[in-house]
Design a protein around this motif. Structure first.
Motif, PDB file in Angstrom:
ATOM      1  N   ARG A  33       1.100   1.865  -2.790  1.00  0.00           N
ATOM      2  CA  ARG A  33       2.405   1.244  -2.722  1.00  0.00           C
ATOM      3  C   ARG A  33       2.732   0.957  -1.271  1.00  0.00           C
ATOM      4  N   ALA A  34       3.593  -0.021  -1.060  1.00  0.00           N
ATOM      5  CA  ALA A  34       3.984  -0.352   0.303  1.00  0.00           C
ATOM      6  C   ALA A  34       4.823   0.785   0.864  1.00  0.00           C
ATOM      7  N   ALA A  35       4.476   1.229   2.075  1.00  0.00           N
ATOM      8  CA  ALA A  35       5.215   2.317   2.699  1.00  0.00           C
ATOM      9  C   ALA A  35       6.597   1.838   3.124  1.00  0.00           C
ATOM     10  N   TYR A 213      -3.054   5.722   5.067  1.00  0.00           N
ATOM     11  CA  TYR A 213      -2.266   4.524   5.330  1.00  0.00           C
ATOM     12  C   TYR A 213      -3.201   3.413   5.788  1.00  0.00           C
ATOM     13  N   ILE A 214      -3.034   2.222   5.203  1.00  0.00           N
ATOM     14  CA  ILE A 214      -3.872   1.080   5.558  1.00  0.00           C
ATOM     15  C   ILE A 214      -2.985  -0.131   5.795  1.00  0.00           C
ATOM     16  N   GLY A 215      -3.189  -0.783   6.934  1.00  0.00           N
ATOM     17  CA  GLY A 215      -2.465  -2.007   7.230  1.00  0.00           C
ATOM     18  C   GLY A 215      -3.244  -3.228   6.767  1.00  0.00           C
ATOM     19  N   ASP A 216      -2.569  -4.099   6.015  1.00  0.00           N
ATOM     20  CA  ASP A 216      -3.155  -5.368   5.581  1.00  0.00           C
ATOM     21  C   ASP A 216      -2.524  -6.445   6.457  1.00  0.00           C
ATOM     22  N   THR A 222       1.894  -2.523   4.971  1.00  0.00           N
ATOM     23  CA  THR A 222       1.167  -1.271   5.158  1.00  0.00           C
ATOM     24  C   THR A 222       1.231  -0.508   3.850  1.00  0.00           C
ATOM     25  N   TYR A 223       0.077  -0.068   3.346  1.00  0.00           N
ATOM     26  CA  TYR A 223       0.007   0.629   2.068  1.00  0.00           C
ATOM     27  C   TYR A 223      -0.254   2.110   2.275  1.00  0.00           C
ATOM     28  N   ARG A 224       0.288   2.888   1.360  1.00  0.00           N
ATOM     29  CA  ARG A 224       0.097   4.333   1.373  1.00  0.00           C
ATOM     30  C   ARG A 224      -0.656   4.733   0.110  1.00  0.00           C
ATOM     31  N   TYR A 225      -1.734   5.488   0.285  1.00  0.00           N
ATOM     32  CA  TYR A 225      -2.554   5.948  -0.842  1.00  0.00           C
ATOM     33  C   TYR A 225      -2.459   7.459  -0.932  1.00  0.00           C
ATOM     34  N   GLN A 226      -2.201   7.959  -2.144  1.00  0.00           N
ATOM     35  CA  GLN A 226      -2.073   9.400  -2.344  1.00  0.00           C
ATOM     36  C   GLN A 226      -2.953   9.860  -3.486  1.00  0.00           C
TER      37      GLN A 226
END
Length: 226
Positions: A33-35, A213-216, A222-226
């Motif tokens: 999801r977008a942070a 966290y990954i920036g596109d 910026t996406y956050r993966y959990q």
């Protein structure tokens, strides 16, 4: 996709690499999801202000800090890795440096570097000995590793966008897309774990390894993966 992560220690994957199966204890679901943007509280703490250290560089990238507090960074066009030590001394750490871009220290004190001169991932020991961790064959070469993060279990995540370099002889990508990869400890074949971003660039995770966290950069998110 990152939703297929499996937990071994804190972060890892259930993958078959070169006939070796890395088994995990339990499958976890990763939510992308977008942070949310953080409140704008200023970049520097208190009354601190930035001080110019040097300005002879062409394009600086990849700051990484070792356990002693020394700061390493790259000047990619000039093909050097620099060191700014805790005594305020600036020196060249590695020259040439494989056109290193993003960097991060692993738990053994090795500097992991995205060396996109030949589309490789390097491990640079404190004595400057270079070990190539990833080097795919011609026709399957990575786009150009850009940024890297080492998870608590030693696994490595890195982004692989395509930016045409003037020091390459090729003029087109050999990969089908611009992906995020995971390299399991002791392996040499990375696994694509996120394939839906437009152009993944920067990535980072906290010390507990529970979030990535990954920036596109092309998607402007910026996406956050959990």
């Amino acid at each position: 996709m990152l939703k297929n992560w499996t937990r071994i220690g804190r972060w890892s994957l259930l993958v078959a690499v070169g006939g070796v199966l890395l088994a995990g204890a339990a499958r976890v679901h990763a939510r992308r999801r977008a942070a949310r943007p953080a409140p704008d509280t200023g970049l520097f703490a208190g009354s601190a202000t930035p001080q110019l250290v040097a300005k002879q560089f062409k394009f600086t990238e990849g700051p990484a800090v070792d356990k002693a507090g020394n700061v390493f960074f790259t000047d990619q066009p000039n093909n050097k890795i620099w060191k700014y030590d805790t005594h305020g001394q600036l020196s060249v750490f590695l020259d040439p440096a494989g056109r290193a871009n993003g960097m991060y220290f692993d738990h053994h004190g090795n500097l992991i570097a995205c060396a996109d001169e030949h589309n490789q991932l390097w491990s640079i020991a404190p004595d400057k000995q270079v070990t190539v961790l990833v080097d795919l064959p011609v026709g399957q070469r990575l786009n150009g590793p850009n940024d890297v993060w080492v998870a608590p279990d030693g696994g490595i995540y890195f982004t692989d966008p395509y930016y045409q370099r003037d020091y390459w002889t090729r003029t087109a990508p050999e990969q089908p897309g611009q992906y995020v990869y995971y390299l399991a400890p002791g392996q040499h074949q990375p696994i694509a774990v996120e394939t839906s971003l437009q152009k993944p660039n920067g990535l980072i995770g906290p010390r507990d390894g529970k979030t990535l966290y990954i920036g596109d950069i092309d998607g402007n998110k910026t996406y956050r993966y959990q």
